[in-house]
Design a protein around this motif. Structure first.
Motif, short mmCIF file in Angstrom:
data_model
loop_
_atom_site.label_atom_id
_atom_site.label_comp_id
_atom_site.label_asym_id
_atom_site.label_seq_id
_atom_site.Cartn_x
_atom_site.Cartn_y
_atom_site.Cartn_z
N GLY A 93 -6.98 -40.85 -11.49
CA GLY A 93 -6.39 -39.81 -10.66
C GLY A 93 -7.16 -38.51 -10.79
N LEU A 94 -6.68 -37.51 -10.06
CA LEU A 94 -7.25 -36.17 -10.12
C LEU A 94 -6.42 -35.35 -11.10
N TYR A 95 -7.06 -34.81 -12.13
CA TYR A 95 -6.37 -34.02 -13.14
C TYR A 95 -6.65 -32.54 -12.86
N LEU A 96 -5.57 -31.80 -12.69
CA LEU A 96 -5.65 -30.39 -12.33
C LEU A 96 -5.05 -29.53 -13.44
N CYS A 97 -5.74 -28.44 -13.80
CA CYS A 97 -5.12 -27.47 -14.67
C CYS A 97 -4.73 -26.25 -13.83
N ALA A 98 -3.71 -25.55 -14.26
CA ALA A 98 -3.22 -24.39 -13.52
C ALA A 98 -2.71 -23.36 -14.51
N GLY A 99 -3.13 -22.12 -14.32
CA GLY A 99 -2.75 -21.05 -15.23
C GLY A 99 -1.78 -20.09 -14.58
N HIS A 100 -0.92 -19.53 -15.41
CA HIS A 100 0.06 -18.57 -14.92
C HIS A 100 0.10 -17.37 -15.84
N ASN A 101 0.25 -16.20 -15.21
CA ASN A 101 0.45 -14.98 -15.98
C ASN A 101 1.78 -14.36 -15.61
N SER A 102 2.65 -14.21 -16.56
CA SER A 102 3.94 -13.58 -16.31
C SER A 102 3.74 -12.06 -16.30
N GLY A 103 4.69 -11.39 -15.68
CA GLY A 103 4.61 -9.93 -15.63
C GLY A 103 3.88 -9.46 -14.39
N GLY A 104 4.08 -8.22 -14.05
CA GLY A 104 3.46 -7.64 -12.87
C GLY A 104 3.94 -8.31 -11.60
N SER A 105 3.06 -8.42 -10.63
CA SER A 105 3.45 -9.02 -9.35
C SER A 105 2.68 -10.30 -9.09
N ASN A 106 2.25 -10.94 -10.15
CA ASN A 106 1.43 -12.15 -10.00
C ASN A 106 2.34 -13.37 -9.90
N TYR A 107 2.85 -13.61 -8.70
CA TYR A 107 3.83 -14.67 -8.53
C TYR A 107 3.19 -15.99 -8.20
N LYS A 108 2.15 -16.38 -8.90
CA LYS A 108 1.52 -17.62 -8.47
C LYS A 108 0.77 -18.26 -9.62
N LEU A 109 0.45 -19.53 -9.40
CA LEU A 109 -0.42 -20.27 -10.29
C LEU A 109 -1.85 -20.23 -9.77
N THR A 110 -2.79 -20.19 -10.69
CA THR A 110 -4.20 -20.33 -10.35
C THR A 110 -4.62 -21.73 -10.73
N PHE A 111 -5.10 -22.50 -9.75
CA PHE A 111 -5.49 -23.89 -9.99
C PHE A 111 -7.00 -24.01 -10.17
N GLY A 112 -7.40 -24.90 -11.07
CA GLY A 112 -8.79 -25.34 -11.10
C GLY A 112 -9.03 -26.36 -10.00
N LYS A 113 -10.30 -26.74 -9.81
CA LYS A 113 -10.62 -27.67 -8.72
C LYS A 113 -10.42 -29.13 -9.12
N GLY A 114 -10.21 -29.37 -10.41
CA GLY A 114 -9.84 -30.71 -10.82
C GLY A 114 -10.97 -31.55 -11.37
N THR A 115 -10.59 -32.56 -12.15
CA THR A 115 -11.49 -33.60 -12.64
C THR A 115 -11.00 -34.92 -12.06
N LEU A 116 -11.87 -35.59 -11.32
CA LEU A 116 -11.51 -36.89 -10.74
C LEU A 116 -11.90 -37.99 -11.71
N LEU A 117 -10.90 -38.63 -12.28
CA LEU A 117 -11.10 -39.67 -13.29
C LEU A 117 -10.91 -41.04 -12.68
N THR A 118 -11.87 -41.92 -12.92
CA THR A 118 -11.76 -43.32 -12.52
C THR A 118 -11.89 -44.17 -13.77
N VAL A 119 -10.88 -45.00 -14.03
CA VAL A 119 -10.92 -45.91 -15.16
C VAL A 119 -11.06 -47.33 -14.62
N ASN A 120 -12.19 -47.94 -14.92
CA ASN A 120 -12.50 -49.27 -14.40
C ASN A 120 -12.00 -50.35 -15.33
N PRO A 121 -11.38 -51.40 -14.78
CA PRO A 121 -10.86 -52.48 -15.64
C PRO A 121 -12.00 -53.31 -16.24
#
Lengths: 115, 113
Positions: free
Chosen positions: B85-113
């Motif tokens: 799957g695609l693994y995404l990290c997302a950061g949040h800062n509380s306080g102020g007017s930052n009402y959102k998450l900042t997302f990374g672009k992701g790591t696409l992982l494929t696990v082959n059997p």
């Protein structure tokens, strides 16, 4: 529990047409948001709402409008579709903006193609 | 503008191997989240880390938040095809007017059997 429901799942529009992407949540979440996801660009915030009657712009708001008349619903309107709006759109909700630490619940997305 | 850089962008491994993916920023975040996204679906929250140095485990997945709260890692032990799957990290800062998450672009992982 349905969570976050998005409709439609797929849509094809002609350039210049308008449409509304629907988003509804049944978790009594205060915070709702719309993202678009494009290859190589990640998730980009379009608009968000911290409660009924309150909306604000995100990173890429141009060409989109939102309203929040109820806690449950947060529709996204495309006024005049352009090919650049071809994307996958996700609606997400959370308890409240200051409890974002608890994470978002995402809908399953709307895949929009503008021709 | 706060940015989150994820690496590697793509990762293809065999079933049973171990792997680590990274999420780095020059900014400090009050919390960081990891999501997994499968094709045709929205991201699903895996974990939230809020304390510098915090380590959380979810079965074969181990998440760590850096001491300075600028970076995080996800380690998977004995990967399985279901981890694909695609693994995404997302950061949040509380306080102020930052009402959102900042997302990374992701790591696409494929696990082959």
């Amino acid at each position: 529990n349905a969570g976050v429901t998005q409709t439609p799942k797929f849509q094809v529009l002609k350039t210049g047409q308008s449409m509304t992407l629907q988003c509804a949540q049944d978790m009594n979440h205060e915070y709702m948001s719309w993202y678009r996801q494009d290859p190589g660009m990640g998730l980009r915030l379009i608009h968000y709402s911290v409660g009924a009657g309150i909306t604000d712009q995100g990173e890429v708001p141009n060409g989109y409008n939102v309203s929040r008349s109820t806690t449950e619903d947060f529709p996204l309107r495309l006024l005049s579709a352009a090919p650049s709006q071809t994307s996958v759109y996700f609606c997400a909700s959370s308890f409240s903006w200051d409890r974002l630490n608890y994470g978002y619940t995402f809908g399953s997305g709307t895949r929009l193609t503008v021709v | 503008t706060q940015l989150l850089e994820q690496s590697p962008q793509f990762l293809s491994i065999q079933e049973g191997e171990n792997l680590t993916v990274y999420c780095n920023s020059s900014s400090v975040f009050s919390s960081l989240q990891w999501y997994r996204q499968e094709p045709g679906e929205g991201p699903v929250l895996l974990v939230t880390v809020v304390t510098g140095g915090e380590v959380k485990k979810l079965k074969r997945l181990t998440f760590q938040f850096g001491d300075a709260r600028k970076d995080s890692s996800l380690h998977i032990t004995a990967a399985q095809p279901g981890d694909t799957g695609l693994y995404l990290c997302a950061g949040h800062n509380s306080g102020g007017s930052n009402y959102k998450l900042t997302f990374g672009k992701g790591t696409l992982l494929t696990v082959n059997p």
